[in-house]
Design a protein around this motif. Structure first.
Motif, PDB file in Angstrom:
ATOM      1  N   TYR A  98       0.822  -1.214   0.000  1.00  0.00           N
ATOM      2  CA  TYR A  98       0.000   0.000   0.000  1.00  0.00           C
ATOM      3  C   TYR A  98       0.863   1.275   0.000  1.00  0.00           C
ATOM      4  O   TYR A  98       0.387   2.349  -0.371  1.00  0.00           O
ATOM      5  N   ALA A  99       2.116   1.166   0.400  1.00  0.00           N
ATOM      6  CA  ALA A  99       2.982   2.337   0.537  1.00  0.00           C
ATOM      7  C   ALA A  99       3.804   2.622  -0.721  1.00  0.00           C
ATOM      8  O   ALA A  99       4.662   3.497  -0.718  1.00  0.00           O
ATOM      9  N   LYS A 100       3.529   1.916  -1.824  1.00  0.00           N
ATOM     10  CA  LYS A 100       4.371   2.066  -3.016  1.00  0.00           C
ATOM     11  C   LYS A 100       4.354   3.503  -3.553  1.00  0.00           C
ATOM     12  O   LYS A 100       5.403   4.050  -3.863  1.00  0.00           O
ATOM     13  N   ALA A 101       3.197   4.110  -3.652  1.00  0.00           N
ATOM     14  CA  ALA A 101       3.120   5.475  -4.198  1.00  0.00           C
ATOM     15  C   ALA A 101       3.906   6.457  -3.326  1.00  0.00           C
ATOM     16  O   ALA A 101       4.644   7.310  -3.838  1.00  0.00           O
ATOM     17  N   GLU A 102       3.770   6.329  -2.016  1.00  0.00           N
ATOM     18  CA  GLU A 102       4.515   7.196  -1.106  1.00  0.00           C
ATOM     19  C   GLU A 102       6.017   6.954  -1.257  1.00  0.00           C
ATOM     20  O   GLU A 102       6.812   7.895  -1.312  1.00  0.00           O
ATOM     21  N   ALA A 103       6.412   5.683  -1.340  1.00  0.00           N
ATOM     22  CA  ALA A 103       7.830   5.345  -1.473  1.00  0.00           C
ATOM     23  C   ALA A 103       8.408   5.914  -2.767  1.00  0.00           C
ATOM     24  O   ALA A 103       9.541   6.394  -2.781  1.00  0.00           O
ATOM     25  N   GLU A 104       7.626   5.896  -3.844  1.00  0.00           N
ATOM     26  CA  GLU A 104       8.110   6.429  -5.122  1.00  0.00           C
ATOM     27  C   GLU A 104       8.391   7.929  -5.015  1.00  0.00           C
ATOM     28  O   GLU A 104       9.315   8.436  -5.669  1.00  0.00           O
ATOM     29  N   GLN A 105       7.637   8.635  -4.183  1.00  0.00           N
ATOM     30  CA  GLN A 105       7.881  10.069  -4.006  1.00  0.00           C
ATOM     31  C   GLN A 105       9.240  10.307  -3.342  1.00  0.00           C
ATOM     32  O   GLN A 105       9.938  11.256  -3.665  1.00  0.00           O
ATOM     33  N   PHE A 106       9.625   9.430  -2.433  1.00  0.00           N
ATOM     34  CA  PHE A 106      10.902   9.556  -1.742  1.00  0.00           C
ATOM     35  C   PHE A 106      12.064   9.036  -2.592  1.00  0.00           C
ATOM     36  O   PHE A 106      13.209   9.412  -2.369  1.00  0.00           O
ATOM     37  N   ALA A 107      11.779   8.143  -3.535  1.00  0.00           N
ATOM     38  CA  ALA A 107      12.826   7.437  -4.280  1.00  0.00           C
ATOM     39  C   ALA A 107      13.476   8.284  -5.367  1.00  0.00           C
ATOM     40  O   ALA A 107      14.498   7.879  -5.924  1.00  0.00           O
ATOM     41  N   ASP A 108      12.905   9.415  -5.711  1.00  0.00           N
ATOM     42  CA  ASP A 108      13.513  10.329  -6.680  1.00  0.00           C
ATOM     43  C   ASP A 108      13.869   9.634  -7.993  1.00  0.00           C
ATOM     44  O   ASP A 108      14.995   9.735  -8.483  1.00  0.00           O
ATOM     45  N   GLY A 109      12.935   8.870  -8.532  1.00  0.00           N
ATOM     46  CA  GLY A 109      13.132   8.219  -9.822  1.00  0.00           C
ATOM     47  C   GLY A 109      13.788   6.852  -9.782  1.00  0.00           C
ATOM     48  O   GLY A 109      13.894   6.178 -10.795  1.00  0.00           O
TER      49      GLY A 109
END
Length: 99
Positions: free
Chosen positions: A59-70
């Motif tokens: 469920y946290a994938k979208a949030e994690a992508e924001q932190f992952a910077d691409g």
């Protein structure tokens, strides 16, 4: 290759990290593999090439992508996670990094 696994701080992820390290070594890969609880993983994702989420926190994938910077963010398939399929999980990480 630096792989970060994010989890709910469960013991199973620590076991998976050990198996993944053994598999990476067997394949001759130069890999650093660590596991952290999700909040700590998001704080340190900049130090890694890829972030892999345990299926229990998909469920946290979208949030994690924001932190992952691409950088790639993958959810480990439940079947691979449950079977501790280190070989398959490493293959998925390698494929994502080569894409």
């Amino acid at each position: 290759m630096n792989i970060l696994l994010a989890c709910n701080a469960g013991m199973s992820t620590s076991l998976l990290v050990q198996k993944m390290r053994q598999e990476a070594e067997a394949q001759g890969l130069d890999a650093t593999i660590e596991a952290k609880p999700l909040n700590k993983a998001l704080e340190s994702v900049a130090d890694f090439d890829i972030l892999m989420l345990g299926p229990q926190i998909s469920y946290a994938k979208a949030e994690a992508e924001q932190f992952a910077d691409g950088k790639p963010v993958l959810v480990i398939p439940m079947s691979d996670y449950g079977r501790m399929n280190a070989k398959g999980i490493i293959a998925e990480a390698v494929a994502a990094l080569e894409a």
